[in-house]
Design a protein around this motif. Structure first.
Motif, PDB file in Angstrom:
ATOM      1  N   ARG A   1      65.361  16.672  24.224  1.00  0.00           N
ATOM      2  CA  ARG A   1      65.857  15.296  24.176  1.00  0.00           C
ATOM      3  C   ARG A   1      64.825  14.364  23.549  1.00  0.00           C
ATOM      4  O   ARG A   1      65.153  13.548  22.682  1.00  0.00           O
ATOM      5  CB  ARG A   1      66.195  14.803  25.596  1.00  0.00           C
TER       6      ARG A   1
ATOM      7  N   ASP B   1      63.404  -1.329  27.805  1.00  0.00           N
ATOM      8  CA  ASP B   1      64.200  -2.346  27.084  1.00  0.00           C
ATOM      9  C   ASP B   1      63.857  -3.752  27.568  1.00  0.00           C
ATOM     10  O   ASP B   1      63.734  -4.687  26.772  1.00  0.00           O
ATOM     11  CB  ASP B   1      65.706  -2.095  27.274  1.00  0.00           C
ATOM     12  N   GLU B   2      63.696  -3.888  28.871  1.00  0.00           N
ATOM     13  CA  GLU B   2      63.371  -5.198  29.441  1.00  0.00           C
ATOM     14  C   GLU B   2      61.965  -5.633  29.004  1.00  0.00           C
ATOM     15  O   GLU B   2      61.730  -6.812  28.729  1.00  0.00           O
ATOM     16  CB  GLU B   2      63.469  -5.164  30.967  1.00  0.00           C
TER      17      GLU B   2
ATOM     18  N   TYR C   1      73.285  13.334  27.167  1.00  0.00           N
ATOM     19  CA  TYR C   1      72.249  12.747  26.308  1.00  0.00           C
ATOM     20  C   TYR C   1      72.846  11.779  25.278  1.00  0.00           C
ATOM     21  O   TYR C   1      72.727  11.999  24.069  1.00  0.00           O
ATOM     22  CB  TYR C   1      71.503  13.859  25.561  1.00  0.00           C
ATOM     23  N   PRO C   2      73.474  10.696  25.720  1.00  0.00           N
ATOM     24  CA  PRO C   2      74.128   9.807  24.737  1.00  0.00           C
ATOM     25  C   PRO C   2      73.152   9.192  23.734  1.00  0.00           C
ATOM     26  O   PRO C   2      73.512   8.999  22.562  1.00  0.00           O
ATOM     27  CB  PRO C   2      74.777   8.726  25.616  1.00  0.00           C
TER      28      PRO C   2
ATOM     29  N   VAL D   1      63.213   3.988  28.794  1.00  0.00           N
ATOM     30  CA  VAL D   1      64.223   2.963  29.050  1.00  0.00           C
ATOM     31  C   VAL D   1      64.709   3.037  30.508  1.00  0.00           C
ATOM     32  O   VAL D   1      65.021   2.019  31.114  1.00  0.00           O
ATOM     33  CB  VAL D   1      65.405   3.114  28.057  1.00  0.00           C
ATOM     34  N   SER D   2      64.692   4.251  31.069  1.00  0.00           N
ATOM     35  CA  SER D   2      65.190   4.420  32.444  1.00  0.00           C
ATOM     36  C   SER D   2      64.298   3.724  33.463  1.00  0.00           C
ATOM     37  O   SER D   2      64.690   3.531  34.601  1.00  0.00           O
ATOM     38  CB  SER D   2      65.310   5.905  32.791  1.00  0.00           C
ATOM     39  N   VAL D   3      63.073   3.383  33.061  1.00  0.00           N
ATOM     40  CA  VAL D   3      62.204   2.637  33.969  1.00  0.00           C
ATOM     41  C   VAL D   3      61.844   1.262  33.403  1.00  0.00           C
ATOM     42  O   VAL D   3      60.843   0.661  33.798  1.00  0.00           O
ATOM     43  CB  VAL D   3      60.919   3.440  34.325  1.00  0.00           C
ATOM     44  N   GLY D   4      62.657   0.773  32.437  1.00  0.00           N
ATOM     45  CA  GLY D   4      62.526  -0.629  32.059  1.00  0.00           C
ATOM     46  C   GLY D   4      61.958  -0.950  30.687  1.00  0.00           C
ATOM     47  O   GLY D   4      61.578  -2.090  30.433  1.00  0.00           O
TER      48      GLY D   4
ATOM     49  N   LEU E   1      54.804  10.299  30.719  1.00  0.00           N
ATOM     50  CA  LEU E   1      55.935   9.555  31.269  1.00  0.00           C
ATOM     51  C   LEU E   1      55.569   8.746  32.508  1.00  0.00           C
ATOM     52  O   LEU E   1      56.248   7.791  32.846  1.00  0.00           O
ATOM     53  CB  LEU E   1      57.104  10.505  31.545  1.00  0.00           C
ATOM     54  N   TRP E   2      54.457   9.118  33.163  1.00  0.00           N
ATOM     55  CA  TRP E   2      54.054   8.324  34.331  1.00  0.00           C
ATOM     56  C   TRP E   2      53.511   6.957  33.906  1.00  0.00           C
ATOM     57  O   TRP E   2      53.342   6.071  34.727  1.00  0.00           O
ATOM     58  CB  TRP E   2      53.026   9.087  35.165  1.00  0.00           C
TER      59      TRP E   2
ATOM     60  N   SER F   1      64.846   7.496  26.125  1.00  0.00           N
ATOM     61  CA  SER F   1      65.690   7.116  27.258  1.00  0.00           C
ATOM     62  C   SER F   1      64.968   7.257  28.599  1.00  0.00           C
ATOM     63  O   SER F   1      65.334   6.577  29.554  1.00  0.00           O
ATOM     64  CB  SER F   1      67.020   7.872  27.252  1.00  0.00           C
ATOM     65  N   ALA F   2      63.927   8.100  28.680  1.00  0.00           N
ATOM     66  CA  ALA F   2      63.150   8.152  29.923  1.00  0.00           C
ATOM     67  C   ALA F   2      62.372   6.848  30.105  1.00  0.00           C
ATOM     68  O   ALA F   2      62.309   6.295  31.210  1.00  0.00           O
ATOM     69  CB  ALA F   2      62.198   9.347  29.897  1.00  0.00           C
TER      70      ALA F   2
END
Lengths: 512, 154
Positions: free
Chosen positions: A188, A18-19, A222-223, A13-16, A43-44, A10-11
């Motif tokens: 997570r 999925d796209e 944390y869904p 995904v939080s910056v794209g 993560l960077w 999800s981290a």
């Protein structure tokens, strides 16, 4: 088909991510097999695309969705060079220098693939454990020297031995996945990136102490972790890894996910048990300890996610091998989490003993803002602020305690020199007031008074007198609180006062 | 209401075999209706054989449970330390100014509810914001406007 990896974490995904995955499917869907892996923990660099080649997995990142077509045109699917190309991911210093035991599979495998899981060493520990007597499994844990990774650092083997030795028809294994501390995200990432590892660790624990039921208490923030765990548990049942006859051994173990509801205090183990019982998350007095009188009054193991996720590897390789890593009484590896104002943030798992300086200025690359580091908070909101002058501290529970700091779960939040430490001290009290369960007075009332007293000090109102009051208050909260919430909130306050007294004076604040 | 009460009873029945089922039941009720109506407290108390005060106490202890229906887009801004280190407080001020309401309030037209949250587990990509359950990292005012505009289109 070329295998391409884009994290589902999800981290990422939080910056794209999925796209990016969608853009890849659209641009080259018929040529690739897209795997949504966990994150590698750099993560960077997210969203990080990895392409499987003969040389290894070649990384590209951070990738924006609009760059995907260009990357493909430049030959990314053959591992070609590009300004976003990072080379072979496993050979990057950040990856190469780690000792990943807990996080060995995270970012490497498809989190929900049983084939991947077994191909990368999964179930070896559980099979070893099931072939042995429960007491032998507990002895292996004790020999490993593993201490609770949730922060308190209590020896896991001792806890398990207590539950094993306590007679009872019904015993429970509970996983504390209420990872509410700022600066921590490894629980997570493991739940999203390698959920079977946690399931395996809990199943080993169940066999070791004679438990038949387990609960994973995950926070509602944390869904994605909740969804991944639920899916993983279903798959584990389908494959006979859970249920009435685990791997044909005769062990019965049922596992359930329970979701919290936005209460930080439920990360405290007794409060979590109350919440699991369907009550307000009020802290219990100890004794009795949960190992003897735990969930619904039954003997209960309560361990953190990373503690339980360390178990399969310990059983697979032996406790002795695990205890060879680390220093002093801090054995094995710690999953450090570099967070906040840091250039290269993420997860770095290595043996205890590495210094803060190596982690923050070395691997972490200093601050993201480019300004000098002022302080770091280690061990979550209840941990001390550590000044740069103490960056040579080795990461060891006792060394930190001796420096009046707390290693805790290894979460490290970096602050640059624009930070007003009196504000951080005030926030520690404010947070405690917001999240206190309210059962004991030092925490419930002390935190509110703490905010008021700090405001008076920074407002210039009888600073010396009010500093004395604040010190008294901190002492009272430390000694008189029922649990770590009220008991440790003075840590950030006192450390800020000790190391940055100038931030609490009026003149300085006016100058800023 | 009676139809809703039946739904509530069905949710309770689905958790009949669970140990300590109140939290899962409350989550299911909120997932179904978007909130937990005061009128269902006696129903839950009877079904679970606990006092109404016990049910009320649990609902009010946990910040996730809402007692009012809401159609609003929920914007939760993380205010924990890691996000503060990269300007979360500024982001809070920006969002409050954008929507004209304070944290914990809903805009007068009912379209957006602003909330604070302490840690979303995205501490290496701070500041973090969660919008209707989806997490966003490296958030600032411009990106928030962009994300909300996209959300409004779809």
């Amino acid at each position: 088909m070329i295998t391409v990896y884009v994290p589902r974490d999800s981290a990422a995904v939080s910056v794209g991510a999925d796209e990016v995955a969608a853009a890849l499917e659209q641009a080259a869907g018929e040529r690739i097999r897209l795997v949504r892996n966990g994150s590698r923990g750099m993560l960077w660099l997210e969203p990080l695309i990895e392409v499987a080649t003969e040389r290894g997995r070649i990384g590209y990142g951070p990738v924006s969705p609009h760059q995907v077509q260009g990357l493909i045109d430049a030959g990314m699917l053959d591992g070609a060079d590009h300004e976003l190309c990072l080379g072979v991911v496993d050979e990057l210093p950040w990856m190469r220098d780690q000792q990943r035991l807990c996080f060995a599979r995270v970012g490497v495998t498809d989190p929900l693939s049983v084939v991947d899981y077994e191909a990368h060493g999964g179930l070896t520990g559980l099979r070893q454990a099931l072939a042995r007597e429960p007491a032998d499994v507990v002895a292996e844990m004790t020999e490993s020297g593993l201490r609770g990774r949730g922060g308190a650092g209590f020896p896991a083997g001792v806890k398990w031995q207590t539950v094993l030795d306590t007679p009872g028809e019904t015993k429970f294994v509970c996983c504390n996945a209420d990872e509410g501390d700022s600066g921590t995200f490894a629980d997570r990432m493991l739940m999203e990136g390698d959920p079977f590892c946690l399931i395996e660790g809990m199943t080993i624990a169940a066999h070791a102490v004679g438990a038949s039921e387990g609960y994973i208490y995950v926070r509602s923030e944390y869904p994605d972790a909740v969804a991944t765990l639920r899916r993983a548990i279903d798959i584990a049942y389908e494959h006979g890894w859970l249920g009435e006859n685990v791997l044909g051994s005769g062990l019965r173990f049922d596992l359930f996910v329970r979701v919290g509801a936005g209460a930080y205090i439920c990360g405290e183990e007794t409060s979590m048990l109350e919440s699991l019982e369907g009550k307000r998350g009020m802290v219990r007095s100890k004794p009795p300890i949960p190992a003897i009188t735990g969930l619904f009054g039954k003997p209960t193991i309560v361990n953190n996610v990373l503690t339980l996720a360390s178990v399969p590897r310990i059983l697979a390789d032996g406790g002795a091998a695990y205890s060879e890593l680390g220093i002093e009484r801090s054995r094995g590896t710690q999953v450090f989490q570099l967070a906040g104002n840091i250039a290269r943030g993420g997860v770095f798992e290595t043996a205890f003993g590495i210094t803060l300086d190596e982690l923050i200025n070395g691997y972490g690359g200093g601050t993201r803002s480019g300004r000098p580091v002022r302080a770091v908070q280690v061990g979550g909101p209840l941990g001390s602020y550590v000044p740069v002058s103490q960056f040579d501290l080795p990461t060891d529970y006792e060394a930190f305690a001796a420096a009046e700091a707390m290693l805790g779960h290894g979460g490290i939040v970096v602050f640059d020199d624009t930070t007003d430490m009196s504000k951080m001290a005030r926030f520690a009290m404010e947070f405690c007031a917001e999240e206190s369960c309210g059962k004991c007075t030092p925490c419930r009332v002390g935190s509110v008074r703490g905010v008021e007293v700090i405001d008076r000090i920074t407002g210039g109102e009888d600073p010396d007198g009010n500093l004395a009051v604040l010190n008294d208050l901190c002492e009272l909260m430390t000694d008189g609180s029922l649990c770590a919430m009220g008991g440790l909130t003075p840590n950030p306050v006192r450390s800020a006062l000790t190391h940055f007294p100038e931030d609490f004076t009026v003149n300085h604040r006016e100058a800023k | 209401m009676s139809e809703d009460a039946e739904t509530v009873r069905a949710i309770v029945a689905a958790h009949r075999g669970d140990r300590g089922p109140l939290l899962p039941i409350l989550h299911d009720i909120q997932d179904t209706f978007g909130y937990i109506d005061q009128e269902w407290i006696p129903v839950l108390a009877t079904e679970l054989n606990v006092s109404r005060a016990d049910v009320h106490g649990v609902i009010t202890f946990y910040t996730d449970f809402r007692s009012e229906p809401s159609q609003a887009t929920t914007v939760r801004v993380c205010r924990a330390e890691a996000c503060q280190s990269l300007g979360a407080e500024r982001l809070v001020a920006d969002t409050e100014q954008m929507f004209g309401v304070k944290l914990g309030q809903t805009t007068p037209d009912g379209s957006v509810r602003l909330e604070q949250v302490f840690c979303l587990g995205n501490c290496a990509l701070a500041p973090a914001v969660q919008i209707n359950g989806r997490m966003y990292g490296r958030m600032d005012r411009a990106r928030l406007v962009e994300v909300l505009a996209k959300g409004a289109e779809s």
